[in-house]
Design a protein around this motif. Structure first.
Motif, short mmCIF file in Angstrom:
data_model
loop_
_atom_site.label_atom_id
_atom_site.label_comp_id
_atom_site.label_asym_id
_atom_site.label_seq_id
_atom_site.Cartn_x
_atom_site.Cartn_y
_atom_site.Cartn_z
N PRO A 177 0.82 -1.23 0.00
CA PRO A 177 0.00 0.00 0.00
C PRO A 177 0.85 1.28 0.00
O PRO A 177 0.51 2.25 -0.68
N MET A 178 1.93 1.27 0.76
CA MET A 178 2.81 2.44 0.78
C MET A 178 3.48 2.63 -0.57
O MET A 178 3.58 3.77 -1.07
N ARG A 179 3.90 1.56 -1.18
CA ARG A 179 4.57 1.69 -2.48
C ARG A 179 3.62 2.23 -3.54
O ARG A 179 4.02 3.04 -4.39
N ARG A 180 2.37 1.83 -3.48
CA ARG A 180 1.39 2.38 -4.43
C ARG A 180 1.18 3.87 -4.19
O ARG A 180 1.09 4.66 -5.14
N ALA A 181 1.10 4.26 -2.93
CA ALA A 181 0.90 5.68 -2.61
C ALA A 181 2.09 6.52 -3.07
O ALA A 181 1.93 7.62 -3.60
N MET A 182 3.30 6.01 -2.86
CA MET A 182 4.49 6.76 -3.28
C MET A 182 4.62 6.77 -4.79
O MET A 182 5.13 7.73 -5.38
N ASN A 183 4.15 5.72 -5.45
CA ASN A 183 4.14 5.70 -6.90
C ASN A 183 3.28 6.85 -7.44
O ASN A 183 3.64 7.52 -8.41
N ALA A 184 2.15 7.09 -6.78
CA ALA A 184 1.27 8.18 -7.20
C ALA A 184 1.93 9.53 -6.98
O ALA A 184 1.82 10.44 -7.82
N ARG A 185 2.65 9.69 -5.88
CA ARG A 185 3.36 10.95 -5.64
C ARG A 185 4.49 11.13 -6.64
O ARG A 185 4.74 12.24 -7.14
N ARG A 186 5.20 10.06 -6.92
CA ARG A 186 6.30 10.11 -7.88
C ARG A 186 5.82 10.55 -9.25
O ARG A 186 6.50 11.29 -9.96
N ALA A 187 4.60 10.14 -9.61
CA ALA A 187 4.05 10.48 -10.92
C ALA A 187 3.82 11.97 -11.08
O ALA A 187 3.71 12.48 -12.21
N LEU A 291 7.67 5.44 7.00
CA LEU A 291 8.12 4.79 8.22
C LEU A 291 7.43 3.45 8.40
O LEU A 291 6.19 3.37 8.44
N ALA A 292 8.24 2.40 8.49
CA ALA A 292 7.71 1.04 8.65
C ALA A 292 7.78 0.62 10.11
O ALA A 292 8.79 0.90 10.78
N PRO A 293 6.77 -0.05 10.64
CA PRO A 293 6.80 -0.55 12.01
C PRO A 293 7.67 -1.80 12.08
O PRO A 293 7.19 -2.93 12.23
N ALA A 294 8.97 -1.59 11.94
CA ALA A 294 9.93 -2.70 11.87
C ALA A 294 11.26 -2.25 12.46
O ALA A 294 11.53 -1.05 12.56
N LEU A 295 12.08 -3.23 12.82
CA LEU A 295 13.40 -2.96 13.39
C LEU A 295 14.45 -3.78 12.67
O LEU A 295 14.21 -4.92 12.29
N LEU A 296 15.61 -3.17 12.45
CA LEU A 296 16.76 -3.88 11.88
C LEU A 296 17.94 -3.94 12.85
O LEU A 296 18.70 -4.89 12.86
N HIS A 324 -1.67 7.10 6.66
CA HIS A 324 -1.54 5.67 6.90
C HIS A 324 -1.70 4.93 5.57
O HIS A 324 -2.66 5.17 4.83
N HIS A 325 -0.79 4.04 5.28
CA HIS A 325 -0.89 3.17 4.10
C HIS A 325 -0.56 1.76 4.56
O HIS A 325 0.60 1.42 4.77
N GLY A 326 -1.60 0.95 4.74
CA GLY A 326 -1.38 -0.37 5.33
C GLY A 326 -0.91 -0.20 6.76
O GLY A 326 -1.48 0.58 7.54
#
Length: 342
Positions: A177-187, A291-296, A324-326
């Motif tokens: 979902p985030m990648r789709r949203a950023m794809n729209a902004r990139r366009a 920002l992803a709810p993840a840790l590395l 929020h995206h996903g």
């Protein structure tokens, strides 16, 4: 004094303008023609560089009904000949009696339309819903004033600020979902900029994709900055002629080159080193943090050294919007006090 009919027509012209391509080199413009009685007889908008301007489209729709009427347009009619003729002359030829526009044209070569119309006996009034008109062309207006494209820096990071794992892998930190949203902004941008390091490490396509994950019809210019060769097999090259490599690492030189090509909104997707260089140069106008709810726990940070050694020198940003995206969160931020290179 504007009439109710003119105010309503300007609202409609602003709606029409938004049908235009935001990433186009030209501004988005809408126009409504009112006849001598104040009735709408023609509408139009600019569909992109090389096509008829909004006023010409609206006048064609109005025909003879435009004679003695009013043109309501979101941008001061242009006064020069580019790929198409000047809108001022089209309005005069149609025997328009009044022109009401929102935003004055800040482009030196195209401005002066209002004065030319007034000198020819046309009643001209500007400033109606000017702020709304500037918002429709926010990055174009910025670039005309700043002399360079508006720069959006986008990056994805984990909660602990990592943009990749310790082994260098970085796809995918955020979800679909985030990648789709950023794809729209990139366009909405005219160019996407990365460094050679990103190309060599990730082999990105940097394309705008449709719902079926196929390249969309109109693509931003894909720009790679740096001196290292981009492999012939690199996906960023594509086969549509929308690839450009700019040597060196000077952000200002990059912006100058892209401004000359009509780019007014640049999408910066480079790695931490490239991002730090642009930030330190004070050339980031907007930040989109995915920002992803993840840790590395380890791996490259989202941005490299900014030359900040004490909390007193921290670079703060203003939160404009949160999406929020996903499971992911996109933070839209404006810089407040970016560090300037000496």
């Amino acid at each position: 004094m504007q009439t109710t009919a003119e105010a309503t027509a300007m609202q409609r012209a602003l709606e029409l303008a938004q049908h235009g391509l935001e990433a186009d080199p030209n501004p988005r413009v809408g126009c409504v023609i009112l006849d001598a009685h104040g009735d709408v007889v023609g509408e139009g908008w600019h569909k992109g560089a090389g096509t008829a301007h909004a006023e010409v489209v609206a006048l064609a729709a109005a025909g003879e009904a435009a004679r003695g009427g009013t043109a309501v347009v979101t941008l001061e009619p242009c006064n020069h000949t580019g790929r198409t003729g000047p809108c001022v002359q089209a309005l005069l030829a149609a025997d328009i009696a009044e022109v009401v526009y929102a935003q004055a044209d800040p482009t030196p070569e195209a401005s002066g339309g209002a004065a030319t119309l007034a000198a020819a006996g046309v009643t001209v009034r500007g400033g109606l819903l000017a702020d709304e008109a500037r918002a429709v062309n926010a990055t174009w207006t910025f670039s005309r004033g700043a002399g360079r494209p508006f720069v959006t820096w986008k990056f994805a990071a984990t909660l602990d600020g990592r943009s990749a794992a310790a082994d260098g892998t970085s796809q995918w930190i955020t979800g679909e979902p985030m990648r789709r949203a950023m794809n729209a902004r990139r366009a909405r941008c005219g160019a996407i900029v990365v460094g050679t390091g990103t190309v060599l490490a990730d082999d990105p396509r940097l394309t705008v994709r449709d719902a079926a994950d196929q390249p969309a019809g109109r693509q931003p210019l894909r720009v790679v900055v740096g001196d290292r060769p981009v492999p012939a097999s690199a996906r960023v090259r594509g086969n549509d002629g929308r690839f450009l490599q700019l040597p060196g690492s000077d952000p200002r030189a990059t912006l100058e080159s892209l401004a000359a090509q009509g780019i007014h909104h640049l999408w910066l997707e480079g790695g931490p080193t490239l991002a730090a260089a642009w930030w330190r140069a004070g050339l980031v106008d907007e930040v989109v943090c995915c920002l992803a709810p993840a840790l590395l726990g380890a791996g490259p940070a989202a941005v490299a050294d900014l030359g900040i050694s004490t909390i007193a020198d921290i670079d703060r940003l203003r939160l404009v919007e949160a999406e929020h995206h996903g499971d992911d969160l996109a933070l839209i931020l404006n810089p407040l006090n970016t560090t300037k290179e000496k």
